[in-house]
Design an enzyme around this catalytic site. Sequence first.
Site, mmCIF file in Angstrom:
data_model
loop_
_atom_site.group_PDB
_atom_site.id
_atom_site.type_symbol
_atom_site.label_atom_id
_atom_site.label_comp_id
_atom_site.label_asym_id
_atom_site.label_seq_id
_atom_site.Cartn_x
_atom_site.Cartn_y
_atom_site.Cartn_z
ATOM 1 N N VAL A 56 0.812 -1.225 0.000
ATOM 2 C CA VAL A 56 0.000 0.000 0.000
ATOM 3 C C VAL A 56 0.845 1.275 0.000
ATOM 4 C CG1 VAL A 56 -2.048 -1.059 1.057
ATOM 5 C CG2 VAL A 56 -0.309 0.014 2.525
ATOM 6 N N ASN A 101 -7.563 -0.849 5.286
ATOM 7 C CA ASN A 101 -7.398 -1.655 6.503
ATOM 8 C C ASN A 101 -5.945 -2.027 6.801
ATOM 9 O OD1 ASN A 101 -8.306 -3.899 8.542
ATOM 10 N ND2 ASN A 101 -7.081 -4.960 6.989
ATOM 11 N N SER A 135 -8.272 3.188 15.013
ATOM 12 C CA SER A 135 -8.052 2.394 16.230
ATOM 13 C C SER A 135 -8.468 3.230 17.433
ATOM 14 C CB SER A 135 -6.571 2.039 16.378
ATOM 15 O OG SER A 135 -6.321 1.526 17.672
ATOM 16 N N TYR A 138 2.115 4.598 15.980
ATOM 17 C CA TYR A 138 0.852 3.951 15.597
ATOM 18 C C TYR A 138 -0.341 4.867 15.911
ATOM 19 C CZ TYR A 138 -2.700 0.216 15.501
ATOM 20 O OH TYR A 138 -3.799 -0.554 15.234
ATOM 21 N N ALA A 139 -0.353 5.447 17.115
ATOM 22 C CA ALA A 139 -1.469 6.313 17.503
ATOM 23 C C ALA A 139 -1.545 7.540 16.593
ATOM 24 C CB ALA A 139 -1.324 6.740 18.966
ATOM 25 N N ALA A 140 -0.377 8.092 16.249
ATOM 26 C CA ALA A 140 -0.367 9.259 15.353
ATOM 27 C C ALA A 140 -0.920 8.872 13.979
ATOM 28 C CB ALA A 140 1.064 9.797 15.219
ATOM 29 N N SER A 141 -0.562 7.676 13.510
ATOM 30 C CA SER A 141 -1.062 7.250 12.192
ATOM 31 C C SER A 141 -2.575 7.051 12.236
ATOM 32 C CB SER A 141 -0.361 5.960 11.737
ATOM 33 O OG SER A 141 -0.828 4.834 12.455
ATOM 34 N N LYS A 142 -3.078 6.520 13.344
ATOM 35 C CA LYS A 142 -4.514 6.233 13.440
ATOM 36 C C LYS A 142 -5.314 7.519 13.649
ATOM 37 C CE LYS A 142 -4.264 1.862 12.729
ATOM 38 N NZ LYS A 142 -4.858 1.279 11.515
ATOM 39 N N ILE A 192 -8.927 -6.400 19.274
ATOM 40 C CA ILE A 192 -9.554 -7.461 18.490
ATOM 41 C C ILE A 192 -8.565 -8.629 18.382
ATOM 42 C CG2 ILE A 192 -10.690 -8.034 16.287
ATOM 43 C CD1 ILE A 192 -12.018 -5.648 17.794
HETATM 44 P P1 NDP Z 1 -2.934 -8.130 10.863
HETATM 45 O O1 NDP Z 1 -1.507 -7.849 11.095
HETATM 46 O O2 NDP Z 1 -3.486 -9.422 11.351
HETATM 47 O O3 NDP Z 1 -3.280 -7.980 9.298
HETATM 48 C C1 NDP Z 1 -2.859 -6.862 8.561
HETATM 49 C C2 NDP Z 1 -2.557 -7.304 7.159
HETATM 50 O O4 NDP Z 1 -2.050 -6.161 6.423
HETATM 51 C C3 NDP Z 1 -1.457 -8.362 7.108
HETATM 52 O O5 NDP Z 1 -1.752 -9.348 6.160
HETATM 53 C C4 NDP Z 1 -0.242 -7.533 6.719
HETATM 54 O O6 NDP Z 1 0.799 -8.277 6.158
HETATM 55 C C5 NDP Z 1 -0.878 -6.570 5.742
HETATM 56 N N1 NDP Z 1 0.036 -5.481 5.426
HETATM 57 C C6 NDP Z 1 0.999 -4.965 6.229
HETATM 58 N N2 NDP Z 1 1.688 -4.032 5.579
HETATM 59 C C7 NDP Z 1 1.160 -3.953 4.340
HETATM 60 C C8 NDP Z 1 1.470 -3.172 3.200
HETATM 61 N N3 NDP Z 1 2.488 -2.308 3.213
HETATM 62 N N4 NDP Z 1 0.744 -3.333 2.080
HETATM 63 C C9 NDP Z 1 -0.259 -4.249 2.043
HETATM 64 N N5 NDP Z 1 -0.597 -5.009 3.105
HETATM 65 C C10 NDP Z 1 0.109 -4.868 4.228
HETATM 66 O O7 NDP Z 1 -3.742 -6.929 11.514
HETATM 67 P P2 NDP Z 1 -5.250 -6.838 12.061
HETATM 68 O O8 NDP Z 1 -6.163 -7.638 11.221
HETATM 69 O O9 NDP Z 1 -5.228 -7.029 13.519
HETATM 70 O O10 NDP Z 1 -5.500 -5.291 11.821
HETATM 71 C C11 NDP Z 1 -6.111 -4.768 10.649
HETATM 72 C C12 NDP Z 1 -6.264 -3.277 10.827
HETATM 73 O O11 NDP Z 1 -7.021 -3.016 12.004
HETATM 74 C C13 NDP Z 1 -4.926 -2.555 11.002
HETATM 75 O O12 NDP Z 1 -4.990 -1.307 10.359
HETATM 76 C C14 NDP Z 1 -4.833 -2.371 12.494
HETATM 77 O O13 NDP Z 1 -4.045 -1.276 12.827
HETATM 78 C C15 NDP Z 1 -6.294 -2.146 12.835
HETATM 79 N N6 NDP Z 1 -6.604 -2.411 14.232
HETATM 80 C C16 NDP Z 1 -6.411 -3.655 14.777
HETATM 81 C C17 NDP Z 1 -6.720 -3.874 16.094
HETATM 82 C C18 NDP Z 1 -6.563 -5.198 16.741
HETATM 83 O O14 NDP Z 1 -6.772 -5.277 17.953
HETATM 84 N N7 NDP Z 1 -6.234 -6.261 16.035
HETATM 85 C C19 NDP Z 1 -7.229 -2.792 16.957
HETATM 86 C C20 NDP Z 1 -7.396 -1.536 16.272
HETATM 87 C C21 NDP Z 1 -7.085 -1.364 14.969
HETATM 88 P P3 NDP Z 1 2.052 -8.652 7.159
HETATM 89 O O15 NDP Z 1 1.472 -9.579 8.197
HETATM 90 O O16 NDP Z 1 3.047 -9.286 6.260
HETATM 91 O O17 NDP Z 1 2.537 -7.371 7.772
#
Ligand code: NDP
Length: 246
Positions: A63, A89, A141, A154-158, A187
């Site tokens: 991304v 996401n 988040s 992370y907080a700044a990005s969110k 989550i």
């Molecule tokens: P995961 O790490 O389980 O999944 C995120 C996915 O995004 C992974 O497959 C990851 O690949 C992929 N990814 C990372 N970097 C890139 C990139 N540069 N380009 C494309 N894909 C990429 O995270 P979650 O499902 O837990 O989280 C999803 C979203 O929800 C995130 O934005 C997270 O910040 C947000 N969130 C999650 C919370 C939680 O408690 N789980 C709470 C609040 C927000 P790889 O694993 O190789 O990095």
Amino acid sequence: MIFKDRVSLVTGASQGIGEAIAEELGREGATVVLVDIQKDKLEQVAARLAGLGIKALPYEADVTDSARAAQVVDEVVGSLGRLDHLVNNAGITRDSLLLRMKEEDWDLVLRVNLKGAFNFSRAALKPMFSARYGRIVNIASVVGLMGNFGQTNYAASKAGLIGLAKSLAREVAARGITVNCVAPGYIATPMTEKLPEEVKKGFLDIIPMKRFGLPEEVARAVKFLCSEEAAYITGQVINVNGGMYM
Ligand code: NDP
């Protein structure tokens, strides 16, 4: 099937919350475009969703690469003729106290979490403008609202994703496009699985519902924001956090 004939693009779709969102939108009839850097997992998820009768198209993309974001959107619109929903996401963490934080960890988290959403939103707006219709949902988040020890980057990005959504919502509202955020609390996904047990316990202590959320519970909020029922909702943040932050 509220999304029959719609096309939804979800970034970070090869696991966790992104995978659940893709499934939720797909179950409602949308063709789902899965974007992630994890190619093998992406293909496995696409195959699993196909097994559920969902049309799911995997696109390997980072991304942070704006040219690739534009290319993916162009290919999707070229082959499917439209793009109705964008869910930004993809997200990562690189936690550390600010005093010790490496500059590269600050930059990487901002690039993936915030610039990634800019890249895909800018690309998606073209077809959405032409259609005078669109739904953009940023996965923010709870930490972007309340802050968190060790997560300044992370907080700044969110928090940035929330500002981006509110500003873009104003720019595109008159074109039939809404831009909102879902802010999950804690989550249960691969991202949180790796946290130390005492940190997990610390979170449970401050969650009034005394349990972690499920990816599907975030996905349902995204589905609502993409639906016709949410047509008059823009620039908002829906918290899905078991009461952790009110
Ligand atoms: P995961 O790490 O389980 O999944 C995120 C996915 O995004 C992974 O497959 C990851 O690949 C992929 N990814 C990372 N970097 C890139 C990139 N540069 N380009 C494309 N894909 C990429 O995270 P979650 O499902 O837990 O989280 C999803 C979203 O929800 C995130 O934005 C997270 O910040 C947000 N969130 C999650 C919370 C939680 O408690 N789980 C709470 C609040 C927000 P790889 O694993 O190789 O990095």
